[in-house]
Design an enzyme around this catalytic site. Structure first.
Site, PDB file in Angstrom:
ATOM      1  N   GLY A  16     110.934  77.166  12.600  1.00 51.17           N
ATOM      2  CA  GLY A  16     111.807  76.177  13.232  1.00 51.17           C
ATOM      3  C   GLY A  16     112.832  75.649  12.243  1.00 51.17           C
ATOM      4  O   GLY A  16     113.238  76.343  11.306  1.00 51.17           O
ATOM      5  N   SER A  17     113.204  74.391  12.437  1.00 52.53           N
ATOM      6  CA  SER A  17     114.295  73.821  11.634  1.00 52.53           C
ATOM      7  C   SER A  17     113.832  73.491  10.216  1.00 52.53           C
ATOM      8  O   SER A  17     112.633  73.333   9.956  1.00 52.53           O
ATOM      9  CB  SER A  17     114.811  72.546  12.303  1.00 52.53           C
ATOM     10  N   GLY A  27     110.303  71.877   8.863  1.00 55.87           N
ATOM     11  CA  GLY A  27     109.560  72.583   7.816  1.00 55.87           C
ATOM     12  C   GLY A  27     109.278  71.696   6.610  1.00 55.87           C
ATOM     13  O   GLY A  27     108.193  71.749   6.020  1.00 55.87           O
ATOM     14  N   GLU A  82     109.040  79.634   7.978  1.00 57.90           N
ATOM     15  CA  GLU A  82     110.184  80.486   8.326  1.00 57.90           C
ATOM     16  C   GLU A  82     111.189  79.565   9.008  1.00 57.90           C
ATOM     17  O   GLU A  82     111.064  79.260  10.189  1.00 57.90           O
ATOM     18  CB  GLU A  82     109.702  81.609   9.243  1.00 57.90           C
ATOM     19  N   CYS A 117     117.210  83.137  14.341  1.00 54.12           N
ATOM     20  CA  CYS A 117     117.329  82.634  12.968  1.00 54.12           C
ATOM     21  C   CYS A 117     118.078  83.654  12.112  1.00 54.12           C
ATOM     22  O   CYS A 117     118.595  83.319  11.056  1.00 54.12           O
ATOM     23  CB  CYS A 117     115.964  82.286  12.394  1.00 54.12           C
TER      24      CYS A 117
HETATM   25  C1  UN1 Z   1     113.693  84.561  14.707  1.00 52.36           C
HETATM   26  O1  UN1 Z   1     114.820  84.373  15.142  1.00 52.36           O
HETATM   27  O2  UN1 Z   1     112.948  83.581  14.390  1.00 52.36           O
HETATM   28  O3  UN1 Z   1     115.047  90.094  13.211  1.00 52.36           O
HETATM   29  C2  UN1 Z   1     113.067  85.884  14.580  1.00 52.36           C
HETATM   30  C3  UN1 Z   1     115.230  89.613  14.337  1.00 52.36           C
HETATM   31  C4  UN1 Z   1     114.053  89.513  15.275  1.00 52.36           C
HETATM   32  C5  UN1 Z   1     113.235  88.314  14.948  1.00 52.36           C
HETATM   33  C6  UN1 Z   1     113.987  87.037  14.812  1.00 52.36           C
HETATM   34  N1  UN1 Z   1     113.252  90.697  15.161  1.00 52.36           N
HETATM   35  O4  UN1 Z   1     116.337  89.241  14.721  1.00 52.36           O
END
Ligand code: UN1
Length: 514
Positions: free
Chosen positions: A244-245, A249, A266, A300
């Site tokens: 998350g953000s 975190g 993450e 992300c």
């Molecule tokens: C995420 O956005 O938290 O690599 C994971 C990627 C995807 C997973 C993203 N397989 O864009």
């Protein structure tokens, strides 16, 4: 089938209508207190009501998980692998429905929903292989007739906090890998995506039941930040894996560190693609578009910054402007649509605010910039993918806005200039370079190159395969999930020295004669 019929079918399949209370394991549900409604971002339709877990329900689940751990961790790893093989099969059977549910719940394209379901299947296959490969090393002892080795044991109960944007796959990276290692897990998904979680729980529960295994191996409860913080505070949770953000975190990290627990984080990404003067421009442009507007900019790993060499800058910008003008924004279940809605109204507000700030800072609008109301869709949260020209010093370049906003900056000189710009942000998740020049490529991958956890060549920043370790440096949090040896995060390492001789020599040659 229209959306309502599809929802009806899926709700029935995963028993969403009568299985949405919080504090759920395969054995049934535990009552919560408050209720929140989940709406589809596609058209604002209410999909289900969800109960928020209360502390009693939560505590009961943890106790169930602890009891399940005794049984699950005692099973040989290859037998656990067999159960995970069955879980993978169950996800294969339900891939279409789960993919559609993910799409309806998050607004990502149906293709991307299916891709997410596929990621779960892939991680199950990977975990089955791992079930016979949880290797430790052996070392040569400095003492005669001694053997030294290390082995990995499970940690216990793992807490998983997941984000709305990958409401199922990121859970599986954690829960399935943790499970093959012998752990049990308790999951608090995002309030913005509770239904994909219920569906995943339903699928794994079926398999556990069929094998007469305790339901507490995988458990689920719902809530927001307060309920998530229970995992961070709870000494019974050996590892908290949070996605998350950065703000979330940091809080989780501090609380877990206060009790010397383990975390796996993450967090934010602020990912750039460098396009050098030696790039294949056509290929780069395709990757940029997918990276920047795929999942409506809500990965992300989304491409948020573009760093383009001055010699090809105009060519790239012109192509992007043209393509941005052609992107079809609309219902993500429909063919031909490439950009679905943002998750909710607050995401649209952040998008609007960020564009306003960036323009005030001196960015130039090249495409998009506004909210949209696609034909035939009410109440949705659609925005135009936005392209902004930005000086590398623009303060907004430092911020991750979870929306399809791409900043394009120009660089001149060597690839080192571009690398420095790539690294000049607080986050360090993903990065990419487009070049056909071997020296530029190797420079980018060297220890003077990208400082991110993921560094790709002639591939965009998003769409990683499950086989690699996934995660990033700096404010991204340092955790690694999914493939490679990420499984080690879910285990404790033990070093064992065995003396099979008849004397007791001491290490370092110390004499301690009685
Ligand atoms: C995420 O956005 O938290 O690599 C994971 C990627 C995807 C997973 C993203 N397989 O864009």
């Amino acid at each position: 089938m229209n959306q309502q019929e599809l929802i009806k079918k899926i709700s029935h399949k995963f028993q969403l209508a009568d299985r949405n209370p919080s504090g759920m394991s395969a054995s049934g549900s535990l009552s919560g207190e408050k209720i929140f409604s989940k709406h589809s971002p596609i058209n604002g339709e209410r999909l289900a009501d969800i109960e928020v877990a209360n502390k009693d329900a939560y505590n009961k689940l943890i106790e169930e998980a602890q009891q399940a751990y005794v049984i699950w961790s005692a099973m040989p790893a290859p037998q656990r692998g067999e159960i995970i093989r069955q879980i993978g099969e169950a996800f294969r059977e339900d891939k279409e429905d789960l993919g559609a549910l993910i799409s309806i719940e998050t607004g990502k394209l149906l293709q991307e929903g299916l891709g997410e379901a596929q990621e779960i299947i892939d991680i199950c296959d990977f975990a089955v292989g791992l079930s016979r490969q949880l290797y430790g090393l052996t070392m040569h002892s400095e003492r005669p007739d001694h053997r030294m080795y290390e082995q990995y044991h499970p940690l216990g109960v793992i807490g998983i906090i997941s984000a709305f944007n990958f409401p199922a796959a990121v859970w599986s990276w954690n829960a399935i890998i943790a499970a093959v290692c012998g752990n049990v897990s308790i999951w608090k998904p995002s309030e913005k995506a509770p239904l994909s979680a219920i569906a995943c729980q339903y699928i794994v529960s079926k398999v556990l039941k069929k094998n007469n295994l305790p339901s507490g191996i995988f458990t689920l409860y719902h809530g927001g930040a307060e309920q998530g913080s229970w995992l961070a505070e709870d000494e019974r949770i050996a590892l908290v894996s949070a996605t998350g953000s950065v703000a979330m975190g940091k809080k989780v990290n501090q609380v877990v560190a206060g009790r010397l627990g383990k975390v796996l984080l993450e967090l934010g990404g602020n990912n750039a693609i460098i396009v050098t003067e030696n790039a294949n421009i056509e290929m780069a442009v395709r990757a940029i578009i997918f990276g920047a507007v795929g999942t409506a900019g809500q990965r992300c790993t989304t491409t948020r910054r573009l760093i383009v060499h001055e010699t090809i800058y105009n060519a790239i910008v012109e192509k992007l402007k043209h393509l941005y003008g052609q992107l079809v924004v609309g219902n993500p279940l429909e063919k031909g649509v490439l950009v679905g809605p943002l998750i909710d109204n607050s995401a649209v507000e952040l998008y609007e605010q960020r564009i306003k700030i960036a323009l005030a800072e001196g960015a130039v609008l090249l495409a998009g910039g506004k909210r949209l109301k696609p034909v035939g869709l009410d109440g949705g949260t659609y925005v135009m993918p936005t392209l902004l020209e930005a000086q590398p010093s623009l303060p907004s370049l430092q911020e991750e806005t979870f929306a399809p906003i791409l900043y394009v900056s120009k660089y001149s000189g060597s690839v080192d200039v571009a690398i420095q710009l790539n690294n000049n942000v607080r986050q360090g998740l993903s990065s990419a370079i487009f070049t056909n020049d071997m020296q530029q490529m190797e420079r980018f991958l060297s220890n003077r190159g990208s400082d991110c956890g993921i560094a790709n060549v002639n591939i965009g920043t998003s769409g990683a395969e499950i086989g690699g370790a996934f995660g990033g440096e700096k404010e991204t949090g340092g955790g690694r999930e999914s493939g490679s040896d990420s499984w080690k995060a879910y285990m404790r390492r033990q070093t064992n020295t065995i003396n099979y001789g008849a004397t007791l020599p001491l290490a370092q040659g110390i004499k301690f004669d009685l």
